[in-house]
Design a protein around this motif. Structure first.
Motif, PDB file in Angstrom:
ATOM      1  N   THR A 197      29.886  42.608  79.460  1.00 50.20           N
ATOM      2  CA  THR A 197      30.289  42.342  80.839  1.00 50.20           C
ATOM      3  C   THR A 197      31.468  41.387  80.947  1.00 50.20           C
ATOM      4  N   GLU A 203      35.167  42.422  82.538  1.00 47.51           N
ATOM      5  CA  GLU A 203      35.697  41.772  83.728  1.00 47.51           C
ATOM      6  C   GLU A 203      37.050  41.134  83.456  1.00 47.51           C
ATOM      7  N   ASP A 216      40.575  42.557  85.012  1.00 48.79           N
ATOM      8  CA  ASP A 216      41.391  41.640  85.821  1.00 48.79           C
ATOM      9  C   ASP A 216      42.805  41.535  85.270  1.00 48.79           C
TER      10      ASP A 216
END
Length: 240
Positions: free
Chosen positions: A212, A216, A220
């Motif tokens: 995770t 992320e 981004d």
């Protein structure tokens, strides 16, 4: 048969690939085949009736009743330690799938493709790269693969062979790199991501898979580099 049905299956082959991971072939009578990028649920039943199930990405795609998985052990997990340390050919399991329609590659899409993997997140992306290698005139693919050390890379030799099919590969190492490695060693930075992927004007379809936190941060960074977030597809799993 519905994809929500549990199917009886048996382990057909196990191959150690790293100190903490195995490649397993599972024979599933009645398996309908799957698209590159899909996953399945696997269920184990103990002699006392206790059941545990987890989802795993599929490294294979297309028709056939043999399904390939690559499982990285989570030491305190309920399923992965069995699959990595104990399972042998002939062992019975149950599977459900194929699952997932969003995180898949369509061979008919001419868009350039960017694959970004962290650790065992390479599994569904390898399925896509394998499928692409079988398509004449398929879209150009790039892969950015982040691993702790060279020996932690799943499918390392096959990934290198896929270069001959036109797969552009960039490795990133977070703890230890090969001797003579000229690049950065450490957590993958936004700047390193931006340097390693397609330029935004190419308008690629991007698939990011891994733990995770990695997913992320990578997603981004990709969006910050100017990529359309609608074109960035992610799949993540627990752990770091």
């Amino acid at each position: 048969m519905r994809t929500s049905d549990w199917l009886p299956a048996r382990v057909a082959a196990v191959v150690p690939t790293t100190a903490h991971a195995r490649i397993l072939t599972v024979h599933v009578p009645g398996w309908p085949g799957n698209l590159p990028g899909q996953h399945l649920d696997i269920r184990l039943t103990a002699p006392d009736g206790y059941q545990a199930e987890r989802s795993y990405s599929i490294a294979s795609s297309g028709p056939g009743e043999d399904v390939e998985l690559a499982v990285d052990e989570i030491p305190d997990g309920e399923v992965s330690p069995y699959l990595v340390r104990i399972a042998e050919p002939g062992d019975a399991v149950e599977v459900k799938g194929p699952l997932g329609a969003y995180f898949v590659w369509d061979a008919g899409d001419p868009s350039p493709v960017q694959l970004v993997a962290g650790g065992s997140g390479i599994v569904p992306l390898l399925a896509m790269a394998r499928a692409r290698a079988d398509v004449v005139g398929a879209a150009p693919f790039r892969l950015l693969y982040s691993v702790r050390t060279p020996v932690d890379a799943l499918y390392r030799d096959e990934i290198e062979r896929l270069r001959a099919t036109g797969l552009d590969v960039t490795w990133a190492y977070t703890r230890q790199a090969p001797t003579g490695w000229p690049g950065h060693v450490g957590r993958l930075t936004a700047e390193a991501v931006a340097r390693s992927i397609w330029e935004p004007q190419v308008h690629p379809l991007t698939f990011v898979c891994g733990p995770t936190g990695f997913v992320e941060a990578a997603a981004d960074a990709i969006v910050a580099a100017g990529h359309d977030p609608v074109r960035v597809r992610t799949e993540r799993f627990g752990g770091s």
